[in-house]
Design a protein around this motif. Structure first.
Motif, PDB file in Angstrom:
ATOM      1  N   VAL A 193      -4.201  51.692 -10.371  1.00 50.31           N
ATOM      2  CA  VAL A 193      -4.554  51.375  -8.983  1.00 50.31           C
ATOM      3  C   VAL A 193      -5.914  50.690  -8.935  1.00 50.31           C
ATOM      4  O   VAL A 193      -6.894  51.202  -9.484  1.00 50.31           O
ATOM      5  CB  VAL A 193      -4.606  52.664  -8.125  1.00 50.31           C
ATOM      6  N   SER A 194      -5.958  49.537  -8.288  1.00 51.25           N
ATOM      7  CA  SER A 194      -7.239  48.823  -8.180  1.00 51.25           C
ATOM      8  C   SER A 194      -7.918  49.160  -6.858  1.00 51.25           C
ATOM      9  O   SER A 194      -7.276  49.600  -5.909  1.00 51.25           O
ATOM     10  CB  SER A 194      -7.023  47.317  -8.241  1.00 51.25           C
ATOM     11  N   GLU A 195      -9.204  48.927  -6.804  1.00 53.76           N
ATOM     12  CA  GLU A 195      -9.917  48.932  -5.528  1.00 53.76           C
ATOM     13  C   GLU A 195      -9.513  47.647  -4.795  1.00 53.76           C
ATOM     14  O   GLU A 195      -9.050  46.688  -5.435  1.00 53.76           O
ATOM     15  CB  GLU A 195     -11.430  48.942  -5.787  1.00 53.76           C
ATOM     16  N   PRO A 196      -9.698  47.602  -3.474  1.00 52.33           N
ATOM     17  CA  PRO A 196      -9.322  46.366  -2.751  1.00 52.33           C
ATOM     18  C   PRO A 196     -10.353  45.267  -2.973  1.00 52.33           C
ATOM     19  O   PRO A 196     -11.022  44.827  -2.048  1.00 52.33           O
ATOM     20  CB  PRO A 196      -9.267  46.829  -1.290  1.00 52.33           C
ATOM     21  N   ASP A 197     -10.486  44.811  -4.213  1.00 47.37           N
ATOM     22  CA  ASP A 197     -11.574  43.907  -4.607  1.00 47.37           C
ATOM     23  C   ASP A 197     -11.163  42.439  -4.690  1.00 47.37           C
ATOM     24  O   ASP A 197     -12.004  41.588  -4.946  1.00 47.37           O
ATOM     25  CB  ASP A 197     -12.130  44.328  -5.976  1.00 47.37           C
TER      26      ASP A 197
ATOM     27  N   ILE B 240       1.750  45.268  -3.810  1.00 53.05           N
ATOM     28  CA  ILE B 240       0.547  44.578  -3.381  1.00 53.05           C
ATOM     29  C   ILE B 240       0.199  44.936  -1.946  1.00 53.05           C
ATOM     30  O   ILE B 240       1.045  44.950  -1.068  1.00 53.05           O
ATOM     31  CB  ILE B 240       0.645  43.045  -3.569  1.00 53.05           C
ATOM     32  N   ASN B 241      -1.066  45.244  -1.742  1.00 53.21           N
ATOM     33  CA  ASN B 241      -1.574  45.623  -0.423  1.00 53.21           C
ATOM     34  C   ASN B 241      -2.469  44.502   0.091  1.00 53.21           C
ATOM     35  O   ASN B 241      -3.390  44.088  -0.607  1.00 53.21           O
ATOM     36  CB  ASN B 241      -2.392  46.912  -0.532  1.00 53.21           C
ATOM     37  N   VAL B 242      -2.154  44.025   1.277  1.00 54.90           N
ATOM     38  CA  VAL B 242      -2.898  42.879   1.815  1.00 54.90           C
ATOM     39  C   VAL B 242      -3.358  43.183   3.235  1.00 54.90           C
ATOM     40  O   VAL B 242      -2.572  43.671   4.062  1.00 54.90           O
ATOM     41  CB  VAL B 242      -2.007  41.612   1.855  1.00 54.90           C
ATOM     42  N   SER B 243      -4.632  42.901   3.505  1.00 52.73           N
ATOM     43  CA  SER B 243      -5.118  42.992   4.885  1.00 52.73           C
ATOM     44  C   SER B 243      -6.079  41.831   5.128  1.00 52.73           C
ATOM     45  O   SER B 243      -6.486  41.155   4.186  1.00 52.73           O
ATOM     46  CB  SER B 243      -5.829  44.331   5.132  1.00 52.73           C
ATOM     47  N   LEU B 244      -6.431  41.625   6.376  1.00 53.63           N
ATOM     48  CA  LEU B 244      -7.415  40.598   6.713  1.00 53.63           C
ATOM     49  C   LEU B 244      -8.570  41.265   7.448  1.00 53.63           C
ATOM     50  O   LEU B 244      -8.401  42.333   8.039  1.00 53.63           O
ATOM     51  CB  LEU B 244      -6.808  39.539   7.641  1.00 53.63           C
TER      52      LEU B 244
ATOM     53  N   LEU C 207     -12.430  47.640   6.409  1.00 58.54           N
ATOM     54  CA  LEU C 207     -11.116  47.181   5.971  1.00 58.54           C
ATOM     55  C   LEU C 207     -10.184  47.050   7.168  1.00 58.54           C
ATOM     56  O   LEU C 207     -10.205  47.886   8.070  1.00 58.54           O
ATOM     57  CB  LEU C 207     -10.517  48.180   4.978  1.00 58.54           C
ATOM     58  N   GLY C 208      -9.371  45.992   7.170  1.00 58.95           N
ATOM     59  CA  GLY C 208      -8.374  45.825   8.220  1.00 58.95           C
ATOM     60  C   GLY C 208      -7.120  46.624   7.898  1.00 58.95           C
ATOM     61  O   GLY C 208      -7.021  47.252   6.842  1.00 58.95           O
ATOM     62  N   THR C 209      -6.174  46.611   8.817  1.00 56.06           N
ATOM     63  CA  THR C 209      -4.893  47.301   8.583  1.00 56.06           C
ATOM     64  C   THR C 209      -4.088  46.506   7.567  1.00 56.06           C
ATOM     65  O   THR C 209      -3.993  45.289   7.651  1.00 56.06           O
ATOM     66  CB  THR C 209      -4.094  47.404   9.889  1.00 56.06           C
ATOM     67  N   ARG C 210      -3.491  47.228   6.608  1.00 53.45           N
ATOM     68  CA  ARG C 210      -2.811  46.525   5.517  1.00 53.45           C
ATOM     69  C   ARG C 210      -1.294  46.653   5.603  1.00 53.45           C
ATOM     70  O   ARG C 210      -0.755  47.573   6.221  1.00 53.45           O
ATOM     71  CB  ARG C 210      -3.258  47.106   4.190  1.00 53.45           C
ATOM     72  N   THR C 211      -0.638  45.730   4.946  1.00 49.32           N
ATOM     73  CA  THR C 211       0.796  45.865   4.697  1.00 49.32           C
ATOM     74  C   THR C 211       0.969  45.950   3.189  1.00 49.32           C
ATOM     75  O   THR C 211       0.103  45.549   2.426  1.00 49.32           O
ATOM     76  CB  THR C 211       1.599  44.668   5.231  1.00 49.32           C
TER      77      THR C 211
END
Ligand code: ADP
Ligand code: ZN
Ligand code: MG
Length: 479
Positions: free
Chosen positions: A158-162, A199-203, A211-215
């Protein structure tokens, strides 16, 4: 408003053990359905799991290779959920005390280095596989379950959201793949699903720290899909936000055919899984000496190897990066240069003609019909001026289907380079006599006109004249 993408990856990596994580069933891929099963991996009542020692070893090695701290005291937990491919109705995984935590790997995108932090690496069992009568669950009248994969050991990394772009996410996943290949814990065949990513993506607005809400897009198993899914999701979320909408936290699937992501279900939270300690397995206690032993067993890793190829072999950073991205290619390269072949030439041949042929036939470098040693011998012929680089391309193609040595092929096909001055001079004289216009141009000061004359000589000699000698002779004759 200007938005920035924030991306985090959960990579599942199937381990290369002979047997499953909690029983003795084989892990081999491609066997007849439900033949690698037993009461333990089928979750029959009353059975007890035993941990496969190799899985712990591989977990620790993966942690060490990614700069993690290893937890000397680690334990398993049950992640409860219901699905037909999960016979026990819980997945034995790790929750609060994973085998490794707080690591990092370095990536490089367009010449820029960046460090991506790893949150954790934990061990868990894979689930089975639904086999639908149709192409997807939606157009099927029935589905069977194949439990061969149930209990196959996995590492979840698991990565950090980097990460901030699809290119960074790709570079990160390529780095993880390379490291797992180098330390030999997984065969990392993405097409067989032994390496796949959620994959987790947010804007978020540029400049914001929140952090924004992710999908989340699950089970992405190719680099192409990874980039496409992320880029599509960034575009989709941007549109939603720009229209004044909100992102819904959800799990989406990526359809590789249409290149779009589609809503699947709202995302579950950790408390939905009712995590609890696994009572049937003892905690894993690892002595510091054991961890040090595993550290000593680690091979040279991709970053170190890349640096060595740059420093010792004089390869460019780019070439060294491509060659070392795969362990098999790096080993092939070492074998080519071991013949005495020049490193730069070896890298060029591997990255151009060899890679092109392998891609065209869809085979891996290990199965290359032109082995490293034969390629090395061919490069030596170029270095000795027996053949030109251009003729070598013909020789290489012949070697692809003909197992003979490059020398043999060069002799049989009469491809030896003409280095005899007299023989070349004869052709040069003919070409000069037959091309008065180019000769006049050259003598009139257009130095480039020599190119046309050299070309004619090469053509007349069927590419066999030594190009340097041809150049020199023409220049001499025309003053
Ligand atoms: P889970 O998805 O299992 O609930 P986590 O909450 O730990 O687990 O997050 C999983 C992954 O999602 C991690 O790689 C993390 O970096 C990433 N992530 C978490 N929050 C965000 C966010 N807001 N945007 C993008 N990625 C995120
Ligand atoms: Zn079993
Ligand atoms: Mg997740």
């Amino acid at each position: 408003m200007k938005y920035e993408a924030v991306i985090g990856l959960e990579i599942h990596c199937e381990l290369k053990t002979k047997t499953k994580i909690f029983c003795g069933c084989a892990t081999e891929f491609g066997a007849a359905q439900n033949t690698h099963v037993c009461p333990v991996c089928l979750g029959m009542p009353g059975v007890l799991p035993t941990i496969n020692r190799r899985v712990v070893e591989f977990g620790i090695k993966a942690g060490l290779a990614t700069n993690c701290a290893i937890n000397q005291y680690s334990k398993f937990d049950r992640k409860n959920y219901y699905y037909p491919d999960l016979p026990k109705n819980w997945q034995t995984s790790q929750y609060d005390l994973p085998i490794a935590e707080h690591g990092w790997v370095d990536i490089e995108v367009e010449g820029e280095k960046k460090r991506i932090r790893l949150t954790r690496i934990h061990m868990e069992e894979d689930a089975g596989k639904l086999v639908h009568s149709g192409t997807t669950i939606k157009d099927s009248t029935s589905s069977n379950v194949d439990y061969n994969r149930t209990g196959v050991p996995l590492l979840e990394i698991v990565s950090e959201p980097d990460m901030r772009s699809a290119a960074e996410a790709r570079a990160y996943m390529e780095k993880i793949k390379a490291i797992m290949e180098y330390i030999d814990v997984s065969s990392c065949r993405m097409e067989e699903g032994n390496l796949r990513a959620d994959i987790n993506v947010s804007l978020r607005p540029v400049g914001s720290e929140e952090l924004g809400t992710r999908t989340e897009m699950k089970n992405i198993n190719s680099f192409k899909s990874l980039e496409e899914a992320i880029n599509y999701e960034i575009e989709r979320q941007t549109e939603v936000l720009e229209d004044g909408g909100h992102i819904i936290q959800e799990t989406r699937t990526f359809d590789p055919v249409r290149g779009v992501t589609l809503s699947m279900r709202s995302k579950e939270n950790a408390h939905d899984y009712r995590y609890m300690p696994e009572p049937d397995l003892p905690p894993i206690v690892t002595a510091p000496e054991t961890i040090e032993k595993y550290r000593r067993e680690l091979p040279e890793l991709p970053d170190a190897r890349r640096e060595r190829l740059e420093k010792e072999c004089g390869l460019s950073a780019y070439d060294a990066g491509v060659i070392t991205a795969s362990r098999a290619m790096a080993e092939y390269f070492d074998k080519v240069t071991a013949t005495g072949a020049e490193a730069k030439l070896a890298a060029n041949w591997i990255m151009s003609d060899l890679a092109k042929n392998l891609n065209a036939e869809g085979i891996t470098i290990e199965k290359s019909p032109v082995g490293a040693e034969r390629l090395g011998q061919m490069i030596l012929l170029i270095m000795k001026n027996t053949i030109s680089g251009k003729i070598a391309k013909t020789v290489f193609q012949e070697m692809w289907t003909n197992p003979a040595s490059p020398e043999q092929i060069v002799n049989d096909k009469g491809l030896v380079q003409i280095t005899d001055t007299g023989a070349i001079e004869k052709i040069v004289d003919e070409v000069i006599a037959n091309n008065p216009k180019a000769v006049a141009d050259f003598q009139g000061g257009n130095k480039k006109a020599i190119g046309a004359l050299v070309g004619q000589v090469m053509k007349a000699s069927k590419g066999k004249a030594n190009p340097q000698m041809v150049n020199k002779l023409i220049a001499e004759k025309l003053g």
